[in-house]
Scaffold this active site. Structure first.
Site, PDB file in Angstrom:
ATOM      1  N   SER A  13     -26.841 -23.382 -15.985  1.00 53.95           N
ATOM      2  CA  SER A  13     -26.562 -23.967 -14.674  1.00 53.95           C
ATOM      3  C   SER A  13     -27.869 -24.101 -13.881  1.00 53.95           C
ATOM      4  O   SER A  13     -28.777 -24.819 -14.317  1.00 53.95           O
ATOM      5  CB  SER A  13     -25.511 -23.119 -13.956  1.00 53.95           C
ATOM      6  OG  SER A  13     -24.883 -23.844 -12.936  1.00 53.95           O
TER       7      SER A  13
ATOM      8  N   HIS B 127     -17.704 -24.737 -18.095  1.00 54.48           N
ATOM      9  CA  HIS B 127     -19.113 -24.474 -17.795  1.00 54.48           C
ATOM     10  C   HIS B 127     -19.630 -23.194 -18.435  1.00 54.48           C
ATOM     11  O   HIS B 127     -20.834 -22.942 -18.418  1.00 54.48           O
ATOM     12  CB  HIS B 127     -19.260 -24.391 -16.267  1.00 54.48           C
ATOM     13  CG  HIS B 127     -20.658 -24.502 -15.751  1.00 54.48           C
ATOM     14  ND1 HIS B 127     -21.538 -25.492 -16.134  1.00 54.48           N
ATOM     15  CD2 HIS B 127     -21.338 -23.734 -14.843  1.00 54.48           C
ATOM     16  CE1 HIS B 127     -22.679 -25.336 -15.498  1.00 54.48           C
ATOM     17  NE2 HIS B 127     -22.603 -24.275 -14.719  1.00 54.48           N
TER      18      HIS B 127
ATOM     19  N   ASP C 233     -16.758 -29.501 -18.413  1.00 61.41           N
ATOM     20  CA  ASP C 233     -17.849 -28.871 -17.675  1.00 61.41           C
ATOM     21  C   ASP C 233     -18.130 -29.609 -16.363  1.00 61.41           C
ATOM     22  O   ASP C 233     -18.060 -30.843 -16.312  1.00 61.41           O
ATOM     23  CB  ASP C 233     -19.102 -28.911 -18.567  1.00 61.41           C
ATOM     24  CG  ASP C 233     -20.168 -27.926 -18.178  1.00 61.41           C
ATOM     25  OD1 ASP C 233     -20.259 -27.547 -16.999  1.00 61.41           O
ATOM     26  OD2 ASP C 233     -20.933 -27.528 -19.086  1.00 61.41           O
TER      27      ASP C 233
END
Length: 253
Positions: free
Chosen positions: A67, A233, A207
């Site tokens: 991320s 994710h 995601d």
């Protein structure tokens, strides 16, 4: 991120975790009083460089970022070109915040109208700390970040962040899809072609980092592989993807 310790089990290599400055065990007194200008990408790259030198691994290491960590990893590799970086793994990231906003915005628009309207209402009124707002963004998180019930390790991580959300709110904003912080104009898109390190990209079908985020990495980084997973994710947390994720990472390393 602690489930990534499985990489040690599969590859028999050390795996190092660290809390970035301002988060978890790296919170310091006065963190909330720091001006927004303090929280720069250079600050986090300097921190990473200092850690590598302190541990004596700067001459040979792999870097895995998830991320925001993937964004930082891409910026680090494309701007500092560390000679000791042997493998780069970017999980669920983007090379610019504009692409991240495009991805999350498309997903937000696909949610029911009442959810979107409630989110927009609270953001317009500045009441993003309300339970109703948190409930609505929770719908997005469950659909695109990690399915419920969340593993304890993720609950603990989010709880720690919310105890002192200074860095998140200053750099990102109130949520994953409303970017108002200092990273809003961030991009390393024009530099990622200079990454020479072998790179593994991953994202999930559901995601929040959709293909619009990942494809520029794939098309611009010279030595790159892209693996896509079936869920959200957090492929290292969701049971449908976990085993394959660790195997793909192990094979890459």
């Amino acid at each position: 991120m602690t489930p990534l310790a499985e990489i040690h089990n599969k590859c028999n290599i050390p795996v190092i975790f660290y809390d970035q400055i301002g988060i978890g065990k790296s919170i310091f007194e006065g963190v909330a009083e720091k001006p927004k200008e303090f929280w720069t990408v250079d600050l986090f790259m300097d921190e990473l460089d200092n850690l590598l030198v302190h541990l004596g691994v700067q001459n040979g290491f792999a870097l895995l970022g998830h991320s925001w960590g993937a964004m930082l990893g891409a910026h680090y590799a494309s701007h500092r070109h560390p000679v000791g970086l042997k493998h780069l793994i970017l999980t669920g990231g983007a090379p610019s915040m504009a692409l991240w906003e495009k991805s999350t915005g498309q997903l937000l628009n696909a949610l029911p109208a009442d959810v979107r309207e409630t989110i927009e209402k609270h953001e317009k009124e500045g009441t993003t700390d309300s339970p109703e707002y948190q409930q609505m963004i929770g719908i997005f998180y469950e659909k695109h970040v990690c399915k419920p019930p969340w593993p304890k390790v993720m609950e603990t991580s989010f709880a720690a962040m919310m105890q002192n959300p200074t860095v998140y709110h200053t750099m990102i904003g109130p949520s994953e899809f409303t970017i108002t912080g200092t990273l809003k104009s961030w991009s390393c898109l024009d530099q990622i072609h200079t990454i020479t390190t072998p790179t593994l990209l991953t994202n999930g079908v559901m995601d929040e980092a959709q293909d619009v985020c990942v494809s520029p990495f794939f098309h611009r980084i010279p030595h790159v592989k892209w693996a896509q997973f079936s869920q959200r994710h957090m492929p290292f947390l969701e049971e449908e993807d976990q085993a394959r994720y660790f195997q793909v990472v192990a094979d890459f390393l």
